[in-house]
Design an enzyme around this catalytic site. Structure first.
Site, PDB file in Angstrom:
ATOM      1  N   ARG A 135       8.037   0.922  -3.150  1.00  0.00           N
ATOM      2  CA  ARG A 135       8.741   1.893  -3.999  1.00  0.00           C
ATOM      3  C   ARG A 135       9.288   1.265  -5.275  1.00  0.00           C
ATOM      4  NH1 ARG A 135      13.280   3.983  -0.618  1.00  0.00           N
ATOM      5  NH2 ARG A 135      13.069   1.944   0.374  1.00  0.00           N
TER       6      ARG A 135
ATOM      7  N   CYS B 276       3.066   3.046   9.238  1.00  0.00           N
ATOM      8  CA  CYS B 276       3.239   4.307   8.514  1.00  0.00           C
ATOM      9  C   CYS B 276       4.024   5.311   9.354  1.00  0.00           C
ATOM     10  CB  CYS B 276       1.890   4.898   8.142  1.00  0.00           C
ATOM     11  SG  CYS B 276       2.020   6.475   7.251  1.00  0.00           S
TER      12      CYS B 276
ATOM     13  N   PRO C  35       0.830  -1.216   0.000  1.00  0.00           N
ATOM     14  CA  PRO C  35       0.000   0.000   0.000  1.00  0.00           C
ATOM     15  C   PRO C  35       0.857   1.256   0.000  1.00  0.00           C
ATOM     16  CG  PRO C  35       0.088  -0.946   2.200  1.00  0.00           C
ATOM     17  CD  PRO C  35       0.776  -1.923   1.294  1.00  0.00           C
ATOM     18  N   MET C  36       0.473   2.225  -0.841  1.00  0.00           N
ATOM     19  CA  MET C  36       1.173   3.515  -0.886  1.00  0.00           C
ATOM     20  C   MET C  36       0.153   4.613  -1.130  1.00  0.00           C
ATOM     21  SD  MET C  36       4.590   2.561  -3.108  1.00  0.00           S
ATOM     22  CE  MET C  36       3.699   1.486  -4.260  1.00  0.00           C
TER      23      MET C  36
ATOM     24  N   ASN D  62       9.204  -6.851   3.354  1.00  0.00           N
ATOM     25  CA  ASN D  62       9.014  -5.596   2.632  1.00  0.00           C
ATOM     26  C   ASN D  62      10.244  -4.724   2.852  1.00  0.00           C
ATOM     27  OD1 ASN D  62       7.101  -2.622   3.271  1.00  0.00           O
ATOM     28  ND2 ASN D  62       7.667  -3.379   1.279  1.00  0.00           N
ATOM     29  N   GLY D  63      10.746  -4.111   1.778  1.00  0.00           N
ATOM     30  CA  GLY D  63      11.873  -3.197   1.945  1.00  0.00           C
ATOM     31  C   GLY D  63      13.015  -3.477   0.997  1.00  0.00           C
ATOM     32  N   ASP D  64      13.322  -2.503   0.136  1.00  0.00           N
ATOM     33  CA  ASP D  64      14.484  -2.539  -0.752  1.00  0.00           C
ATOM     34  C   ASP D  64      14.398  -3.628  -1.816  1.00  0.00           C
ATOM     35  OD1 ASP D  64      15.323  -0.509   0.861  1.00  0.00           O
ATOM     36  OD2 ASP D  64      17.066  -1.540   1.683  1.00  0.00           O
TER      37      ASP D  64
ATOM     38  N   LYS E  61       0.532  -4.895   9.147  1.00  0.00           N
ATOM     39  CA  LYS E  61       1.818  -4.403   8.660  1.00  0.00           C
ATOM     40  C   LYS E  61       2.464  -3.539   9.736  1.00  0.00           C
ATOM     41  CE  LYS E  61       4.391  -2.166   5.011  1.00  0.00           C
ATOM     42  NZ  LYS E  61       4.420  -1.442   3.721  1.00  0.00           N
TER      43      LYS E  61
END
Length: 346
Positions: free
Chosen positions: A246, A121, A35-36, A221-223, A160
């Protein structure tokens, strides 16, 4: 013997990527569009689903906004059949309000497959109200919220989180255990602290520790910016799935590229023609959903992301940012495509 072991390991990775179950919901694969805010709206979720995502997650939705029947908040929950299964992500810190919203507003909806709770968040406007990552400072309240939500929900509930509020307060594993105890169906962990925001490197070792600490599915999640990143995360951490945020901005192809590489096929990056045609399709889809005025305005940022790194794209981005109608925006993109064709030919 080494070759057989390697083939066996590859086979296990393929199985991991192609299957994942959350609660009673069987996903096509374990690649999740994270989600973003301002990005994972209905239009982009449809595109990423078409590009191979096994699960797509909505923008963050305020539980208080839904509780008080705010129309703008309600519009964020719009879901189409082409993007299912969809996880609706909500945030809040009042167990009563969150429970009532799920009971009254989300449970009756067959178009929503999963309820995802955001406790990660880092945005100042979210944490100042005690929501998002701020909840990591209050595990007792986390337990109350999760207990209430799981009790009333008729859908799988996921959570999350980040690994902690700051480096002096890293309690993500404790929160993960609370989540498991309260009946959460899966946990997504972004291994940065709140004060890191998105700086530094994601601590994949923390994902590995989380996976060893709880028995529910863990989504890392991440990178993750390319297929090798996703494969490396799964191999290193043993996580059950990957959530891509991202790395999917302006790059919906990432999901299919991961799938191809894991299947032993060539990683084919999109051509400039595919990129520009996707931007045009995104524009059409967004305008059909939100209307031309809003759609054109919101597409400016998306087109900037799509065109990143392509020759002469800065000039085109500047032109796009002055446009306020769909046909003119399409004309600029088509002209740019012809320009790039001419460069290649010559």
């Amino acid at each position: 013997m080494e070759e057989i072991s390697s083939l066996k390991a590859t086979f296990l990775i393929i199985i991991k990527v192609m299957t994942m179950k959350i609660g009673n919901l069987e996903l096509e694969n374990n690649m999740v569009l994270a989600p973003m805010a301002g990005i994972t709206d209905k239009a982009y979720r449809i595109i990423c689903k078409e590009m191979g995502a096994g699960l797509v997650v909505s923008e963050m939705v305020s539980s208080k906004g839904l509780y008080y029947e705010d129309k703008k908040t309600e519009s964020l929950t719009d879901v189409g059949p082409k993007e299912r299964p969809v996880a609706l992500q909500i945030f809040g810190s009042d167990p009563y309000i969150m429970g009532k919203v799920i009971e009254k507003y989300i449970n009756p909806r067959k178009d929503i497959g999963i309820i995802d709770i955001n406790m990660g968040c880092p945005a100042p406007k979210i944490v100042k109200n005690g929501d998002g990552a701020a909840l990591l400072k209050n595990p007792l309240l986390i337990r109350k919220i999760l207990k209430e939500i799981v009790k009333v929900s008729n859908k799988p509930v996921t959570l999350k989180i980040r690994m902690g509020w700051d480096h002096n307060n890293i309690n993500g594993i404790k929160v993960g255990k609370i989540a498991e105890e309260e009946g959460i169906s899966a946990l997504t962990i972004h291994p940065r602290t709140r004060d890191m925001f998105y700086s530094g490197k994601a601590d994949w070792d923390f994902i590995k520790r989380m996976k060893k600490s709880i028995d529910i599915p863990v989504i890392g999640n991440g990178d993750i910016f390319g297929p090798i990143d996703a494969i490396n995360m799964m191999e290193f951490t043993g996580c059950d799935g990957v959530a891509i945020g991202r790395g999917a901005i302006g790059n919906p192809w990432i999901f299919n590229r991961i799938k191809l590489v894991i299947e032993g096929k060539e990683d084919i990056k999109p051509s400039y023609k595919e990129i520009i045609n996707m931007a045009i399709r995104h524009l059409e889809l967004l305008c059909s959903i939100k209307g031309e005025k809003v759609g054109v305005k919101e597409m400016r940022k998306h087109i900037s992301w799509y065109l990143k790194g392509i020759k002469n794209s800065n000039r085109v981005k500047n032109q796009i940012n002055t446009v306020d109608n769909k046909e003119k925006m399409k004309e600029i993109l088509f002209d740019y495509l012809l320009e790039l064709d001419a460069i290649i030919i010559n």
